[in-house]
Enzyme design. Structure first.
Site, mmCIF file in Angstrom:
data_model
loop_
_atom_site.group_PDB
_atom_site.id
_atom_site.type_symbol
_atom_site.label_atom_id
_atom_site.label_comp_id
_atom_site.label_asym_id
_atom_site.label_seq_id
_atom_site.Cartn_x
_atom_site.Cartn_y
_atom_site.Cartn_z
ATOM 1 N N ASP A 66 1.908 4.709 4.533
ATOM 2 C CA ASP A 66 0.530 4.908 4.077
ATOM 3 C C ASP A 66 0.197 6.389 3.961
ATOM 4 O O ASP A 66 -0.574 6.789 3.086
ATOM 5 C CB ASP A 66 -0.452 4.224 5.029
ATOM 6 C CG ASP A 66 -0.747 2.793 4.630
ATOM 7 O OD1 ASP A 66 -0.900 2.544 3.424
ATOM 8 O OD2 ASP A 66 -0.829 1.925 5.513
ATOM 9 N N GLU A 97 -6.038 4.450 1.472
ATOM 10 C CA GLU A 97 -4.711 4.583 2.093
ATOM 11 C C GLU A 97 -4.804 5.447 3.353
ATOM 12 O O GLU A 97 -4.100 5.217 4.342
ATOM 13 C CB GLU A 97 -3.711 5.177 1.100
ATOM 14 C CG GLU A 97 -3.405 4.303 -0.104
ATOM 15 C CD GLU A 97 -2.708 2.998 0.230
ATOM 16 O OE1 GLU A 97 -2.302 2.813 1.403
ATOM 17 O OE2 GLU A 97 -2.564 2.155 -0.671
ATOM 18 N N HIS A 100 -6.163 3.207 6.000
ATOM 19 C CA HIS A 100 -5.091 2.343 6.510
ATOM 20 C C HIS A 100 -4.249 3.091 7.544
ATOM 21 O O HIS A 100 -3.960 2.560 8.626
ATOM 22 C CB HIS A 100 -4.187 1.883 5.368
ATOM 23 C CG HIS A 100 -4.880 1.067 4.324
ATOM 24 N ND1 HIS A 100 -4.268 0.681 3.149
ATOM 25 C CD2 HIS A 100 -6.139 0.559 4.264
ATOM 26 C CE1 HIS A 100 -5.108 -0.022 2.421
ATOM 27 N NE2 HIS A 100 -6.256 -0.114 3.076
ATOM 28 N N TYR A 104 -3.827 2.310 12.041
ATOM 29 C CA TYR A 104 -2.690 2.096 12.931
ATOM 30 C C TYR A 104 -2.812 2.961 14.180
ATOM 31 O O TYR A 104 -2.440 2.535 15.283
ATOM 32 C CB TYR A 104 -1.378 2.370 12.192
ATOM 33 C CG TYR A 104 -1.160 1.441 11.024
ATOM 34 C CD1 TYR A 104 -1.076 0.071 11.211
ATOM 35 C CD2 TYR A 104 -1.068 1.928 9.721
ATOM 36 C CE1 TYR A 104 -0.900 -0.795 10.140
ATOM 37 C CE2 TYR A 104 -0.893 1.071 8.646
ATOM 38 C CZ TYR A 104 -0.813 -0.296 8.862
ATOM 39 O OH TYR A 104 -0.640 -1.142 7.805
ATOM 40 N N GLU A 157 3.742 -0.635 -2.256
ATOM 41 C CA GLU A 157 2.598 -1.385 -1.755
ATOM 42 C C GLU A 157 2.795 -2.896 -1.786
ATOM 43 O O GLU A 157 2.199 -3.614 -0.973
ATOM 44 C CB GLU A 157 1.342 -1.011 -2.550
ATOM 45 C CG GLU A 157 0.972 0.453 -2.410
ATOM 46 C CD GLU A 157 -0.506 0.719 -2.626
ATOM 47 O OE1 GLU A 157 -1.313 -0.198 -2.425
ATOM 48 O OE2 GLU A 157 -0.841 1.847 -2.999
ATOM 49 N N GLU A 191 -4.245 -3.819 -0.564
ATOM 50 C CA GLU A 191 -2.960 -3.602 -1.239
ATOM 51 C C GLU A 191 -2.775 -4.563 -2.410
ATOM 52 O O GLU A 191 -2.140 -4.230 -3.409
ATOM 53 C CB GLU A 191 -1.795 -3.751 -0.253
ATOM 54 C CG GLU A 191 -1.849 -2.839 0.972
ATOM 55 C CD GLU A 191 -1.804 -1.353 0.655
ATOM 56 O OE1 GLU A 191 -1.922 -0.971 -0.522
ATOM 57 O OE2 GLU A 191 -1.662 -0.563 1.613
ATOM 58 N N HIS A 194 -4.576 -2.881 -5.184
ATOM 59 C CA HIS A 194 -3.868 -1.663 -5.589
ATOM 60 C C HIS A 194 -2.645 -2.002 -6.437
ATOM 61 O O HIS A 194 -2.431 -1.422 -7.513
ATOM 62 C CB HIS A 194 -3.418 -0.868 -4.364
ATOM 63 C CG HIS A 194 -4.533 -0.410 -3.481
ATOM 64 N ND1 HIS A 194 -4.318 0.242 -2.283
ATOM 65 C CD2 HIS A 194 -5.886 -0.500 -3.618
ATOM 66 C CE1 HIS A 194 -5.483 0.522 -1.717
ATOM 67 N NE2 HIS A 194 -6.444 0.085 -2.511
#
Length: 323
Positions: A66, A97, A100, A104, A157, A191, A194
């Protein structure tokens, strides 16, 4: 003035798919801070050390990819656009992105110690198979043609992320780490849009090529996919052999490689279909997400509207009528 700077006019749309995608993505806006990840700590404490390492490395790998997509991927695509509105859509994708990638870290902060987090990020730099795919995609972003860059983006992706997505979807199907999975499902929903959008833009350019140019690009495309898949096999064995999930994950990866090809308007390569994928994971891959009570768990219900990810057919009309 021939060199006058042109303001973007959203009242004059050249390609309706740009407008539809912008609206879809803005309706889907979310942030990781609204998901109560700490509610998964009881599940986490009951899991084995091998599972802890798998989850950490899976999300570490996704963070790296990402990061690549947000820092290099979208900026490379923005060098060759058809409309100003396409640039705006890519700006939105670029930002999400980054969301994203940050998500994490929120998971790590909740589940892992500082020492474990350091190990995860050190591993992302040292793992040869993870670095291989990142470097291969990045090389296309820097040196590929405009259409090759779109292929690389869709492969990343709609294909390469999925060896990582398998883990949280598997646990979700067994009622574990549900809030972690909520974030993954929000990412999956993004995603999906995208990959479909960039695949659509690829198809527009591909259909303008001469037949011999199309054949040459297809040869490169399939060769590139096979090179990435061979590496992905090794990567998957490294991650999943300790927990015994490898073959099931590889089926899932091949299924999503075919989906990436379909986004690009190309024929599937692998025999694996939806019926071959672990049904527990297949059920989790649905891009609808949970609606939790605001005062207990907040899923995507805080959004202003309920939206679904775009399917392939949502863009098919655009190939025949882009104005």
């Amino acid at each position: 003035m021939s060199d006058a700077y042109q303001a973007i006019n959203w009242n004059l749309i050249e390609d309706q798919v740009d407008k539809a995608t912008w609206e879809k993505l803005t309706e889907q806006f979310w942030l990781d801070t609204r998901i109560p990840l700490s509610n998964d700590l009881d599940d986490w404490r009951k899991m084995m050390a091998e599972e802890h390492q798998l989850v950490g490395h899976v999300f570490g790998g996704l963070t790296l990819l990402d990061t690549l997509q947000s820092q290099n991927g979208m900026s490379s695509l923005k060098t060759n656009v058809r409309t100003q509105h396409e640039t705006a859509v890519l700006n939105n994708i670029e930002f999400m992105e980054s969301v994203h990638a940050k998500s994490y870290s929120s998971i790590f902060e909740t589940l892992n110690t500082a020492q474990e987090i350091d190990e995860i990020f050190a591993w992302t730099q040292a793992d040869e198979h993870l670095q291989f795919k990142a470097q291969k995609i990045n090389d296309v972003y820097h040196n590929g043609s405009p259409l090759q860059k779109k292929v690389a983006s869709v492969f990343l992706e709609t294909f390469l992320f999925y060896s990582g997505f398998y883990t949280p979807l598997y646990y979700l199907g067994h009622n574990k780490l549900n809030n972690v999975a909520e974030i993954i499902k929000l990412i999956l929903r993004d995603e999906s849009v995208h990959g479909t959008y960039i695949g659509y833009k690829f198809q527009l350019g591909f259909n303008e090529l001469e037949e011999n140019q199309q054949s040459e690009l297809k040869d490169w495309l399939y060769s590139f996919l096979l090179e990435l898949y061979e590496n992905e096999e090794h990567f998957t064995h490294t991650l999943y052999d300790p927990v015994g999930w490898t073959e099931s994950v590889l089926t899932f990866i091949r299924y999503n490689a075919n989906k990436a090809l379909m986004n690009l308007g190309q024929d599937p390569l692998f025999p694996d279909g939806a019926d071959d994928v672990n049904p527990v994971v297949m059920n989790g891959i649905s891009t609808t997400t949970s609606n939790h009570d605001f005062f207990s768990q907040v899923g995507n219900g805080y959004r202003l509207g309920q939206v679904e990810a775009m399917e392939n057919q949502d863009y098919l009309y655009g190939l025949n009528d882009t104005k």
